[in-house]
Write an enzyme that holds these catalytic residues in place. Structure first.
Site: not given
Ligand code: NVA
Ligand code: CP
Length: 303
Positions: A290, A132, A262, A223, A105, A135
């Site tokens: 997930r 992502h 998500c 989101d 990540r 997800q």
């Molecule tokens: N768009 C959000 C998704 C979190 C799972 C982010 O990138 O923070």
């Molecule tokens: N939806 C998602 O990826 O959650 P986290 O940021 O908690 O991993």
């Protein structure tokens, strides 16, 4: 070095391959619910590298590895040499010698690509600023559980044109379902994404007016308006207020519309608590999935 198969974007997979993963996830879920053991990743280790916060991704990947008889190691930027400037390539070379898979990540997709390029084991995208994919696979699994098919289905993404919006566009282009993407001016996903293969895709429409976008839709997806690494600001909040998923918005969608998010949700910002906790919300099933789709991806890449 033999090039392993990675999971960096949904574009690298055919419709059949994505459907196979979804079918496998469904099968793994029902076997798990019946208490059947699966040790197919016995002795295998997944390195999970996090440069951003996570609850679901971290725990679902680790739980998936443990339940498949394997193990996962959590690595963060601050506690590893990545935080002191060791390159993604060198990190990948070393992790490949200890582990049979890497999940990353990170911020830019380029970081992920560098890691994948140098890795001799599969690399999985656990979220970048651009995509992502793990997800959206869980989201698709959840939709299929309820709606049984993607044929004739209309999904509407409402909100920020971010990594989730981009991944939904990927999914719609590969799988062919109808997708409306509704974002305020200045926050739309890049048009370049739609034209990635040198043609536009009629099943993907940008519809700026959120009420117009959700008309008769089967799924509303939203989101956060402020993704990780972005500063919150009041002006953006004002601009996004018509894009809040609330009772009034739902009244324009199909009667049996599914609402997905998500998570983490910013309650009463991009979505009201009433909708998040209401009868149209499938967000907890979505979060649970997930675990199951992660298992399908891990078994397919590392098994
Ligand atoms: N768009 C959000 C998704 C979190 C799972 C982010 O990138 O923070
Ligand atoms: N939806 C998602 O990826 O959650 P986290 O940021 O908690 O991993």
């Amino acid at each position: 070095m033999n090039k392993p198969r990675h999971f960096l974007t949904l574009f690298e997979y055919s419709a059949k391959e994505l459907i196979d993963l979804l079918v496998l996830a469904d099968d793994l879920k029902s076997r798990f619910k019946k208490g059947k053991e699966d040790n197919s990743l016995k002795g295998k280790i997944l390195a999970m590298v996090f440069e951003k916060s996570s609850t679901r991704t971290r725990v679902s990947f680790e739980a998936a590895m443990l339940q498949l008889g394997g193990h996962a190691i959590n690595i963060t930027t601050t506690e590893s040499q990545l935080g002191r400037g060791e390159t993604y390539e060198d990190t990948a070379r070393v992790l490949s010698r200890y582990c049979q898979g890497i999940m990353l990540r990170t911020f830019s997709q380029a970081n992920l690509e560098k890691m994948a390029e140098a890795s001799s084991v599969p690399v999985i995208n656990g979220l970048t600023d651009l995509f992502h994919p793990v997800q959206v696979m869980a989201d698709l699994q959840t939709i299929l559980e309820v709606k049984k098919t993607l044929k004739g289905l209309k999904v509407t993404y409402v909100g920020d044109g971010n990594n989730l919006a981009n991944t939904w566009i990927n999914a719609a282009i590969v799988l062919g379902f109808d997708l409306n993407v509704s974002c305020p001016p200045g926050y739309k996903p890049s048009g370049a994404l739609l034209k990635q293969f040198g043609k536009t895709h009629d099943n993907v429409q940008l519809v700026e007016d959120p009420i117009e976008a959700v008309k008769s839709t089967d799924v509303i997806y939203t989101d956060t308006w402020f993704s990780m690494g972005q500063k919150e600001d009041e002006k953006k909040r004002q601009l996004f207020s018509p894009y809040q998923v609330n009772r009034e918005m739902l009244s324009h969608a199909a009667d049996d519309v599914m609402v997905l998010h998500c998570l983490p949700a910013h309650r009463d910002e991009e979505i009201t608590s009433e909708v998040l906790d209401g009868p149209h919300s499938y967000v907890w099933e979505e979060a649970e999935n997930r675990l199951h789709i992660q298992k399908a991806i891990l078994k397919t890449l590392m098994g």
